[in-house]
Write a protein that holds these residues in place. Structure first.
Motif, mmCIF file in Angstrom:
data_model
loop_
_atom_site.group_PDB
_atom_site.id
_atom_site.type_symbol
_atom_site.label_atom_id
_atom_site.label_comp_id
_atom_site.label_asym_id
_atom_site.label_seq_id
_atom_site.Cartn_x
_atom_site.Cartn_y
_atom_site.Cartn_z
ATOM 1 N N ALA A 189 -1.925 4.529 28.523
ATOM 2 C CA ALA A 189 -3.382 4.511 28.385
ATOM 3 C C ALA A 189 -3.970 3.110 28.516
ATOM 4 C CB ALA A 189 -3.784 5.112 27.041
ATOM 5 N N GLY A 190 -3.128 2.127 28.668
ATOM 6 C CA GLY A 190 -3.587 0.757 28.800
ATOM 7 C C GLY A 190 -2.594 -0.190 28.151
ATOM 8 N N VAL A 191 -2.730 -1.474 28.462
ATOM 9 C CA VAL A 191 -1.883 -2.483 27.838
ATOM 10 C C VAL A 191 -2.453 -2.786 26.453
ATOM 11 C CG1 VAL A 191 -1.013 -4.837 27.981
ATOM 12 C CG2 VAL A 191 -1.344 -3.495 30.075
ATOM 13 N N PRO A 192 -1.684 -2.580 25.383
ATOM 14 C CA PRO A 192 -2.224 -2.814 24.037
ATOM 15 C C PRO A 192 -2.480 -4.295 23.770
ATOM 16 C CG PRO A 192 0.100 -2.208 23.929
ATOM 17 C CD PRO A 192 -0.319 -2.027 25.348
ATOM 18 N N LEU A 193 -3.679 -4.572 23.257
ATOM 19 C CA LEU A 193 -4.059 -5.943 22.911
ATOM 20 C C LEU A 193 -4.245 -6.122 21.416
ATOM 21 C CD1 LEU A 193 -6.797 -6.586 25.650
ATOM 22 C CD2 LEU A 193 -4.329 -7.012 25.809
ATOM 23 N N LEU A 194 -4.706 -5.069 20.748
ATOM 24 C CA LEU A 194 -4.996 -5.117 19.314
ATOM 25 C C LEU A 194 -4.830 -3.715 18.752
ATOM 26 C CD1 LEU A 194 -6.274 -6.481 16.720
ATOM 27 C CD2 LEU A 194 -8.507 -5.766 17.645
ATOM 28 N N THR A 195 -4.277 -3.621 17.550
ATOM 29 C CA THR A 195 -4.231 -2.319 16.899
ATOM 30 C C THR A 195 -4.577 -2.443 15.423
ATOM 31 O OG1 THR A 195 -2.965 -0.264 16.706
ATOM 32 C CG2 THR A 195 -1.794 -2.294 16.166
ATOM 33 N N MET A 196 -5.069 -1.340 14.888
ATOM 34 C CA MET A 196 -5.370 -1.231 13.460
ATOM 35 C C MET A 196 -4.753 0.065 12.950
ATOM 36 S SD MET A 196 -9.089 -1.140 11.530
ATOM 37 C CE MET A 196 -9.651 0.279 12.515
ATOM 38 N N ASP A 197 -3.910 -0.051 11.970
ATOM 39 C CA ASP A 197 -3.245 1.099 11.362
ATOM 40 C C ASP A 197 -4.235 1.824 10.456
ATOM 41 O OD1 ASP A 197 -1.543 2.880 10.073
ATOM 42 O OD2 ASP A 197 -0.051 1.360 9.526
ATOM 43 N N VAL A 198 -4.461 3.114 10.693
ATOM 44 C CA VAL A 198 -5.336 3.876 9.800
ATOM 45 C C VAL A 198 -4.579 4.991 9.073
ATOM 46 C CG1 VAL A 198 -7.491 3.304 10.968
ATOM 47 C CG2 VAL A 198 -6.210 5.313 11.715
ATOM 48 N N TRP A 199 -3.238 4.871 9.042
ATOM 49 C CA TRP A 199 -2.504 5.693 8.095
ATOM 50 C C TRP A 199 -2.926 5.265 6.686
ATOM 51 C CZ3 TRP A 199 2.287 8.760 8.758
ATOM 52 C CH2 TRP A 199 2.547 9.060 10.104
ATOM 53 N N GLU A 200 -3.030 6.198 5.784
ATOM 54 C CA GLU A 200 -3.576 5.876 4.458
ATOM 55 C C GLU A 200 -2.736 4.848 3.704
ATOM 56 O OE1 GLU A 200 -4.143 8.972 1.234
ATOM 57 O OE2 GLU A 200 -6.220 8.742 1.899
ATOM 58 N N HIS A 201 -1.439 4.803 3.976
ATOM 59 C CA HIS A 201 -0.606 3.825 3.255
ATOM 60 C C HIS A 201 -0.944 2.384 3.648
ATOM 61 C CE1 HIS A 201 2.395 4.829 6.668
ATOM 62 N NE2 HIS A 201 1.950 3.629 6.930
ATOM 63 N N ALA A 202 -1.720 2.204 4.726
ATOM 64 C CA ALA A 202 -2.111 0.851 5.138
ATOM 65 C C ALA A 202 -3.141 0.238 4.201
ATOM 66 C CB ALA A 202 -2.667 0.876 6.562
ATOM 67 N N TYR A 203 -3.855 1.066 3.464
ATOM 68 C CA TYR A 203 -4.978 0.528 2.671
ATOM 69 C C TYR A 203 -5.159 1.151 1.290
ATOM 70 C CZ TYR A 203 -7.150 4.713 4.790
ATOM 71 O OH TYR A 203 -7.420 5.992 5.219
ATOM 72 N N TYR A 204 -4.425 2.207 0.966
ATOM 73 C CA TYR A 204 -4.750 2.955 -0.250
ATOM 74 C C TYR A 204 -4.581 2.116 -1.522
ATOM 75 C CZ TYR A 204 -5.474 6.921 -3.298
ATOM 76 O OH TYR A 204 -5.996 7.761 -4.240
ATOM 77 N N LEU A 205 -3.565 1.282 -1.595
ATOM 78 C CA LEU A 205 -3.359 0.471 -2.794
ATOM 79 C C LEU A 205 -4.482 -0.540 -3.003
ATOM 80 C CD1 LEU A 205 0.487 -0.246 -2.742
ATOM 81 C CD2 LEU A 205 -0.760 1.363 -4.185
ATOM 82 N N ASP A 206 -5.163 -0.913 -1.917
ATOM 83 C CA ASP A 206 -6.225 -1.913 -2.009
ATOM 84 C C ASP A 206 -7.615 -1.308 -2.178
ATOM 85 O OD1 ASP A 206 -4.427 -4.043 -1.751
ATOM 86 O OD2 ASP A 206 -4.504 -3.942 0.433
ATOM 87 N N VAL A 207 -7.916 -0.246 -1.432
ATOM 88 C CA VAL A 207 -9.281 0.303 -1.474
ATOM 89 C C VAL A 207 -9.304 1.822 -1.666
ATOM 90 C CG1 VAL A 207 -10.289 -1.582 -0.108
ATOM 91 C CG2 VAL A 207 -9.369 0.437 1.053
ATOM 92 N N GLN A 208 -8.151 2.372 -2.090
ATOM 93 C CA GLN A 208 -8.026 3.823 -2.259
ATOM 94 C C GLN A 208 -8.375 4.548 -0.947
ATOM 95 O OE1 GLN A 208 -9.675 1.971 -5.129
ATOM 96 N NE2 GLN A 208 -7.476 1.709 -5.397
#
Length: 235
Positions: A189-208
């Motif tokens: 789908a393209g050459v990846p340049l940037l990614t952001m993980d939106v699995w809940e374990h990426a942020y739940y401990l910090d912002v629920q």
């Protein structure tokens, strides 16, 4: 016979005590143990380097447990197979299997995605890109603010688990989102340049469960635009 009367064996003319014999045997076994095909790389910064925006506790769980598990599971899956001799990137592409992933794909892709994600952030990150990358973003999205809105929307509207990406596709920058372990590295789908993980374990401990707060922090405080620019220039 008394245990104390048993003679310890000798190696190279040296008599070993039972304790030393145990240590020697353990060392020999360690030397003989094969290296895993895929390694869990160290983070490019310390566990607490992104605080207060991403906590040490999050990294202990996310990198130390989740990422480690993906790598360990993958090594178990490819042991004794032709895949064992391939690089992680090659395994991801091979196991995508034209959109009909083989069983190894999820652990391979998650291992690669997470490594790419860690290097997409840095201490003192965020802000705006510069130079050719900034010009390309403004050309293809209208403005940097418009890019942020599109990228944020992709992350916020990815149902369940997945990833938001900035990719370069045929000379044009695009924002895409992928479910679960799927990655543009495999799908084309393209050459990846940037990614952001939106699995809940990426942020739940910090912002629920407040994913929009996490997305805002990621863009405002964490993105490593230097790494993104380097990927852009070599894409």
């Amino acid at each position: 016979m008394m245990l104390s009367a048993i003679k310890a064996p000798c190696f190279a003319g040296q008599c070993l005590t039972n304790k030393k014999l145990h240590q020697r045997t353990a060392t020999q076994k360690l030397r003989l143990a094969p290296c895993a095909a895929i390694q869990l790389d160290d983070l490019p910064y310390s566990l607490d380097a992104l605080e207060p925006h991403m906590s040490k506790s999050t990294f202990e769980v996310h990198w130390g447990k989740h990422h480690r598990t993906y790598v360990n599971n993958l090594n178990n899956q490819i042991q004794g197979k032709d895949l064992e001799s391939k690089s992680l990137e090659e395994i991801v592409k091979a196991t995508w299997n034209g959109g009909s992933p083989s069983p190894e794909f999820n652990n391979a892709a998650q291992s690669w995605n997470h490594k790419f994600f860690w290097h997409s952030m840095k201490p003192g990150g965020g802000g705006e890109p510069s130079g050719d990358l900034k010009s390309a973003i403004e050309k293809d999205f209208g403005s940097f603010e418009d890019f942020k809105k599109e990228f944020s929307t992709a992350g916020a509207t990815q149902f369940g688990s997945g990833w938001a990406w900035l990719v370069k596709d045929g000379g044009k920058l695009k924002v895409i989102k992928t479910p679960n372990a799927e990655t543009p590295l495999a799908s084309g789908a393209g050459v990846p340049l940037l990614t952001m993980d939106v699995w809940e374990h990426a942020y739940y401990l910090d912002v629920q469960n407040r994913r929009p707060d996490y997305i805002k922090t990621f863009l405002g405080e964490l993105v490593n635009w230097d790494a993104v620019a380097e990927r852009f220039s070599s894409a």
